[in-house]
Design a protein around this motif. Sequence first.
Motif, PDB file in Angstrom:
ATOM      1  N   ALA A   1       3.065 -13.293   1.547  1.00  0.00           N
ATOM      2  CA  ALA A   1       3.737 -11.899   1.479  1.00  0.00           C
ATOM      3  C   ALA A   1       3.445 -11.072   0.231  1.00  0.00           C
ATOM      4  CB  ALA A   1       5.085 -11.608   2.138  1.00  0.00           C
ATOM      5  N   ALA A   2       3.854 -11.711  -0.796  1.00  0.00           N
ATOM      6  CA  ALA A   2       3.795 -11.193  -2.335  1.00  0.00           C
ATOM      7  C   ALA A   2       2.236 -11.126  -2.642  1.00  0.00           C
ATOM      8  CB  ALA A   2       4.399 -12.096  -3.093  1.00  0.00           C
ATOM      9  N   THR A   3       1.206 -11.842  -2.196  1.00  0.00           N
ATOM     10  CA  THR A   3      -0.095 -11.795  -2.781  1.00  0.00           C
ATOM     11  C   THR A   3      -0.740 -10.689  -1.695  1.00  0.00           C
ATOM     12  OG1 THR A   3       0.077 -14.416  -2.955  1.00  0.00           O
ATOM     13  CG2 THR A   3      -2.274 -13.172  -2.572  1.00  0.00           C
ATOM     14  N   THR A   4      -0.506 -10.514  -0.447  1.00  0.00           N
ATOM     15  CA  THR A   4      -0.940  -9.294   0.259  1.00  0.00           C
ATOM     16  C   THR A   4      -0.277  -8.016   0.061  1.00  0.00           C
ATOM     17  OG1 THR A   4       0.312  -9.948   1.986  1.00  0.00           O
ATOM     18  CG2 THR A   4      -1.901 -10.991   2.137  1.00  0.00           C
ATOM     19  N   GLY A   5       0.849  -8.124  -0.700  1.00  0.00           N
ATOM     20  CA  GLY A   5       1.540  -7.124  -0.967  1.00  0.00           C
ATOM     21  C   GLY A   5       0.956  -6.221  -2.061  1.00  0.00           C
ATOM     22  N   ILE A   6       0.507  -6.966  -3.005  1.00  0.00           N
ATOM     23  CA  ILE A   6       0.206  -6.770  -4.423  1.00  0.00           C
ATOM     24  C   ILE A   6      -1.359  -6.469  -3.976  1.00  0.00           C
ATOM     25  CG2 ILE A   6      -0.881  -7.410  -6.775  1.00  0.00           C
ATOM     26  CD1 ILE A   6       1.819  -9.153  -6.884  1.00  0.00           C
ATOM     27  N   SER A   7      -2.042  -7.155  -3.162  1.00  0.00           N
ATOM     28  CA  SER A   7      -3.405  -6.733  -2.588  1.00  0.00           C
ATOM     29  C   SER A   7      -3.458  -5.095  -2.151  1.00  0.00           C
ATOM     30  CB  SER A   7      -4.088  -7.844  -2.019  1.00  0.00           C
ATOM     31  OG  SER A   7      -3.982  -9.037  -2.627  1.00  0.00           O
ATOM     32  N   GLY A   8      -2.490  -5.074  -1.252  1.00  0.00           N
ATOM     33  CA  GLY A   8      -2.327  -3.826  -0.578  1.00  0.00           C
ATOM     34  C   GLY A   8      -2.264  -2.753  -1.548  1.00  0.00           C
ATOM     35  N   GLY A   9      -1.387  -2.746  -2.429  1.00  0.00           N
ATOM     36  CA  GLY A   9      -1.186  -1.860  -3.481  1.00  0.00           C
ATOM     37  C   GLY A   9      -2.417  -1.723  -4.340  1.00  0.00           C
ATOM     38  N   ILE A  10      -3.007  -2.652  -4.977  1.00  0.00           N
ATOM     39  CA  ILE A  10      -4.490  -2.321  -5.558  1.00  0.00           C
ATOM     40  C   ILE A  10      -5.400  -1.762  -4.584  1.00  0.00           C
ATOM     41  CG2 ILE A  10      -6.075  -3.674  -6.503  1.00  0.00           C
ATOM     42  CD1 ILE A  10      -4.494  -5.961  -7.343  1.00  0.00           C
TER      43      ILE A  10
ATOM     44  N   GLN B   1      -3.143  -4.307 -15.222  1.00  0.00           N
ATOM     45  CA  GLN B   1      -2.658  -4.301 -16.578  1.00  0.00           C
ATOM     46  C   GLN B   1      -1.213  -3.882 -16.596  1.00  0.00           C
ATOM     47  OE1 GLN B   1      -4.320  -1.130 -19.113  1.00  0.00           O
ATOM     48  NE2 GLN B   1      -2.748  -1.429 -20.610  1.00  0.00           N
ATOM     49  N   GLY B   2      -0.517  -2.921 -15.754  1.00  0.00           N
ATOM     50  CA  GLY B   2       0.515  -2.902 -15.424  1.00  0.00           C
ATOM     51  C   GLY B   2       1.337  -3.978 -14.786  1.00  0.00           C
ATOM     52  N   ALA B   3       0.765  -4.552 -13.887  1.00  0.00           N
ATOM     53  CA  ALA B   3       1.536  -5.501 -13.237  1.00  0.00           C
ATOM     54  C   ALA B   3       1.787  -6.816 -14.023  1.00  0.00           C
ATOM     55  CB  ALA B   3       0.788  -6.078 -11.917  1.00  0.00           C
TER      56      ALA B   3
ATOM     57  N   ILE C   1       1.992   2.360 -14.967  1.00  0.00           N
ATOM     58  CA  ILE C   1       3.384   2.148 -14.430  1.00  0.00           C
ATOM     59  C   ILE C   1       3.691   1.913 -13.231  1.00  0.00           C
ATOM     60  CG2 ILE C   1       4.079   4.480 -14.297  1.00  0.00           C
ATOM     61  CD1 ILE C   1       6.048   1.630 -16.139  1.00  0.00           C
ATOM     62  N   VAL C   2       2.569   2.266 -12.391  1.00  0.00           N
ATOM     63  CA  VAL C   2       2.645   2.281 -10.935  1.00  0.00           C
ATOM     64  C   VAL C   2       2.301   0.885 -10.471  1.00  0.00           C
ATOM     65  CG1 VAL C   2       1.446   2.582  -9.070  1.00  0.00           C
ATOM     66  CG2 VAL C   2       1.699   4.540 -10.463  1.00  0.00           C
ATOM     67  N   GLY C   3       1.291   0.196 -11.321  1.00  0.00           N
ATOM     68  CA  GLY C   3       1.222  -1.358 -10.946  1.00  0.00           C
ATOM     69  C   GLY C   3       2.346  -2.120 -11.279  1.00  0.00           C
ATOM     70  N   SER C   4       3.106  -1.710 -12.488  1.00  0.00           N
ATOM     71  CA  SER C   4       4.221  -2.530 -12.998  1.00  0.00           C
ATOM     72  C   SER C   4       5.460  -2.284 -11.847  1.00  0.00           C
ATOM     73  CB  SER C   4       4.901  -1.986 -14.431  1.00  0.00           C
ATOM     74  OG  SER C   4       3.992  -1.754 -15.553  1.00  0.00           O
ATOM     75  N   ILE C   5       5.779  -1.220 -11.225  1.00  0.00           N
ATOM     76  CA  ILE C   5       6.725  -1.055 -10.381  1.00  0.00           C
ATOM     77  C   ILE C   5       6.363  -1.722  -9.045  1.00  0.00           C
ATOM     78  CG2 ILE C   5       7.810   0.655  -8.966  1.00  0.00           C
ATOM     79  CD1 ILE C   5       7.654   2.595 -11.394  1.00  0.00           C
TER      80      ILE C   5
ATOM     81  N   ALA D   1       0.795  -1.393  -0.159  1.00  0.00           N
ATOM     82  CA  ALA D   1       0.184   0.007   0.045  1.00  0.00           C
ATOM     83  C   ALA D   1       0.853   1.246   0.022  1.00  0.00           C
ATOM     84  CB  ALA D   1      -1.054  -0.051   1.092  1.00  0.00           C
ATOM     85  N   VAL D   2       1.811   1.362   0.714  1.00  0.00           N
ATOM     86  CA  VAL D   2       2.639   2.601   1.125  1.00  0.00           C
ATOM     87  C   VAL D   2       3.473   2.498  -0.386  1.00  0.00           C
ATOM     88  CG1 VAL D   2       4.719   3.651   2.170  1.00  0.00           C
ATOM     89  CG2 VAL D   2       2.893   2.425   3.452  1.00  0.00           C
ATOM     90  N   LEU D   3       4.128   1.464  -0.769  1.00  0.00           N
ATOM     91  CA  LEU D   3       4.653   1.567  -2.046  1.00  0.00           C
ATOM     92  C   LEU D   3       4.159   2.152  -3.238  1.00  0.00           C
ATOM     93  CD1 LEU D   3       7.731   1.019  -3.352  1.00  0.00           C
ATOM     94  CD2 LEU D   3       6.500  -1.460  -3.798  1.00  0.00           C
ATOM     95  N   THR D   4       2.706   1.907  -3.237  1.00  0.00           N
ATOM     96  CA  THR D   4       1.912   2.415  -4.343  1.00  0.00           C
ATOM     97  C   THR D   4       1.707   3.780  -4.162  1.00  0.00           C
ATOM     98  OG1 THR D   4       0.442   0.259  -4.538  1.00  0.00           O
ATOM     99  CG2 THR D   4      -0.291   2.452  -5.181  1.00  0.00           C
ATOM    100  N   LEU D   5       1.371   4.297  -2.834  1.00  0.00           N
ATOM    101  CA  LEU D   5       1.342   6.010  -2.731  1.00  0.00           C
ATOM    102  C   LEU D   5       2.605   6.489  -3.123  1.00  0.00           C
ATOM    103  CD1 LEU D   5      -0.857   5.599   0.580  1.00  0.00           C
ATOM    104  CD2 LEU D   5      -1.451   6.131  -1.722  1.00  0.00           C
ATOM    105  N   GLN D   6       3.531   5.982  -2.784  1.00  0.00           N
ATOM    106  CA  GLN D   6       5.012   6.815  -2.915  1.00  0.00           C
ATOM    107  C   GLN D   6       5.471   6.536  -4.377  1.00  0.00           C
ATOM    108  OE1 GLN D   6       7.996   5.208  -0.310  1.00  0.00           O
ATOM    109  NE2 GLN D   6       7.157   5.951   1.505  1.00  0.00           N
ATOM    110  N   THR D   7       5.119   5.630  -5.011  1.00  0.00           N
ATOM    111  CA  THR D   7       5.479   5.518  -6.554  1.00  0.00           C
ATOM    112  C   THR D   7       4.590   6.586  -7.227  1.00  0.00           C
ATOM    113  OG1 THR D   7       6.015   3.090  -6.330  1.00  0.00           O
ATOM    114  CG2 THR D   7       5.688   3.977  -8.480  1.00  0.00           C
TER     115      THR D   7
END
Length: 245
Positions: free
Chosen positions: A150-159, A175-177, A74-78, A55-61
Motif C-alpha cells: 500500500a505504501a509503495t503504490t500510494g507514493i507511486s500514485g502521488g508521483i 526530492q521532497g519525499a 513540499i508536496v512530495g514531503s507531505i 494520487a488524491v492526496l497529492t492533488l489536494q495537498t
Amino acid sequence: MDSIKQFGQYSLLLYQALRSVTEFSTYRKNLFAEFVKVGYESIPIIMLTGFFTGAVLTLQTAYQLDTDLYPVSIVGSIVGQSIVIELAAVIGGLVLAGKVGARISTELGTMRVSEQIDALESMGFNSVTFLVVPRILAGICMFPVLYVAAATTGISGGILAGSLDGILPVAEFMQGARQFFYPEDVVFGIVKSFVFGFVITSIACFKGYYAFGGAEGVGNATTQSTVLGCIYILLADFVLAAILL
C-alpha cells in the motif's frame, strides 16, 4: 454484564489459541491456505486503494498549498510521510476489516451454526488450533506485507498524479519525499500493521466462533466483526501514535 461475558470469552479464546501455537503440524496446511487468502488475494484491492489515496492526496495537498511561500517539493514531503506513517496502514486496515474480517467471521460462523465445529471436536480435533490459530497468525504475518504494498503504490500514485497534472516533476516529488524520510517512520507503520492484523483477525475469529442463531446469527456476527474491527483499528491507531510518536 453481556460486555463482560464477551470480553471473558474473547480472552479465553486468545488464551487457548496462544497455548496451541506450538502445535504447528495440526494447522500447517490451514496456515498456508490463509496466507494466500489474507495476503495474496488482498494485494489487488490494497494496491488499488493505496494508489488512488496517494494520487488524491497529492492533488489536494497541491491545491491547499497553492502559494509561493513554499517550494513545490513540499508536496512530495507531505504525501510521502503521510502515506508511510498513517494512510497506508490505517486505510489498508479499514479495507481489510471488511474483506478479511468479514470472510473469516462468515466462514467460522457458518461452521458453528451447521455444527461442523462440534463435529471436529467430536473427532478429537482441537477446533481452536485447527481453525483460529492459522487465521490469526496469517493476519499478523501478512498485514505488514500488505502495508508495504500500500505504501509503495500510494507514493507511486502521488508521483504519477503530480506529474500528469503538471503540479511537480518526478524529481522534485522525490526530492521532497527524501527530505523528510525517516526509517523509524517505516518501522512505526509496520508495527501498526502487526497490531491491526491481530485486531482484525482475532475479533473476526471470536465473532464467528461464538456465532449462533442460524443464517441471521451468522449475518449479525459478520456485521459486528466488521464494525468492531474498524472501531478498534482507529482506537489502536490513536494509542500507538500517543505511545510511539
